[in-house]
Scaffold this active site. Structure first.
Site, PDB file in Angstrom:
ATOM      1  CE  LYS A 131      -4.481  -0.486   2.183  1.00  0.00           C
ATOM      2  NZ  LYS A 131      -5.202  -0.205   3.423  1.00  0.00           N
TER       3      LYS A 131
HETATM    4  C1  E4P Z   1      -8.394  -0.007   3.541  1.00  0.00           C
HETATM    5  O1  E4P Z   1      -7.749  -0.924   3.958  1.00  0.00           O
HETATM    6  C2  E4P Z   1      -8.457   1.218   4.370  1.00  0.00           C
HETATM    7  O2  E4P Z   1      -7.212   1.413   5.043  1.00  0.00           O
HETATM    8  C3  E4P Z   1      -9.570   1.146   5.365  1.00  0.00           C
HETATM    9  O3  E4P Z   1     -10.746   0.653   4.739  1.00  0.00           O
HETATM   10  C4  E4P Z   1      -9.826   2.509   5.984  1.00  0.00           C
HETATM   11  O4  E4P Z   1     -11.007   2.441   6.743  1.00  0.00           O
HETATM   12  P1  E4P Z   1     -11.339   3.606   7.800  1.00  0.00           P
HETATM   13  O5  E4P Z   1     -11.846   4.793   7.010  1.00  0.00           O
HETATM   14  O6  E4P Z   1     -12.404   2.992   8.681  1.00  0.00           O
HETATM   15  O7  E4P Z   1     -10.053   3.907   8.558  1.00  0.00           O
END
Ligand code: E4P
Length: 216
Positions: free
Chosen positions: A83
């Site tokens: 990522k």
């Molecule tokens: C994907 O992995 C994102 O990091 C995650 O869905 C973020 O979610 P949040 O907005 O609840 O932190």
């Protein structure tokens, strides 16, 4: 539509894996920190449990540091997807990582133009954060729909990974739009399974059957 589980919690991953509903997992620094302990061994356990793509996020903010971390994360397993945050330094890292054959998931996407840039630089996945956009009343699913249209217009094979999912409607709308993946918190998986009419219908079937058996 592929379902990824949005967690670093091993028991949730094992439980969802047993259901056969886990095509992959996404983590982020917050999700890994929440589990505590040694993040590397946590990540290694996830990579053992799940055959599909597992997203692990870099924490450097400069391209050089991101590239160094990405190569380290990539070496942890064949199903690692790295990522990369949607910032200028992340875009610089993207080009190098594509050359290295390292799969990338560009995260913290909040506009279709960010998604277009990531696709042009060869991202394997983009993660539009729909829940966070909805929280500031900027229709998260509208952004996903625009990304889908743009990618289809130009034949990008970058996968749209709906992230920051808050409820089953995000999954439904993502499926109707044709997003490739939804990464779903464990609690929302449970909500996808349940419906009150299913529960009440089953209860009445079984009550009628029990009465029938007793009358027999
Ligand atoms: C994907 O992995 C994102 O990091 C995650 O869905 C973020 O979610 P949040 O907005 O609840 O932190």
């Amino acid at each position: 539509m592929q379902f990824f589980l949005d967690t670093a919690n091993l028991s949730q991953i094992r439980e969802a894996e047993e259901l056969g509903l886990v095509d992959g997992v996404t983590t982020n620094p917050t999700l890994l920190a929440r589990e505590g302990g040694d993040w590397r061994s946590q990540a290694r356990e996830i990579l053992k449990i799940v055959d599909g793509p597992v997203s692990l996020e870099v924490v450097s903010e400069d391209a050089e540091g991101m590239i160094r971390e990405a190569r380290d994360l990539h070496a942890m397993g064949k199903n690692v997807v790295v990522k990369i945050p949607m910032i200028r330094e992340g875009l610089k890292a993207l080009k190098v990582l594509r050359g290295d054959g390292i799969r990338t998931n560009v995260t913290l996407i909040f506009s279709p133009m960010q998604a277009l840039l990531a696709a042009k630089l060869g991202a394997d996945y983009v993660s539009p954060f729909v829940g966070r956009l909805d929280a500031i009343s900027r229709g998260g699913m509208e952004i996903v729909s625009q990304i889908r249209e743009i990618y289809d217009n130009y034949g990008f094979d970058t996968k749209i990974l709906v992230a920051s999912v808050r409820n089953p409607m995000h999954v439904l709308e993502g499926a109707l739009i044709g997003a490739d993946v939804a990464t779903i918190p464990f609690a929302v998986i449970e909500e996808l399974i349940r419906h009150p009419l299913t529960d009440s219908g089953l209860a009445s079937f079984l009550a009628d059957w029990k009465a029938f058996q007793e009358d027999g």
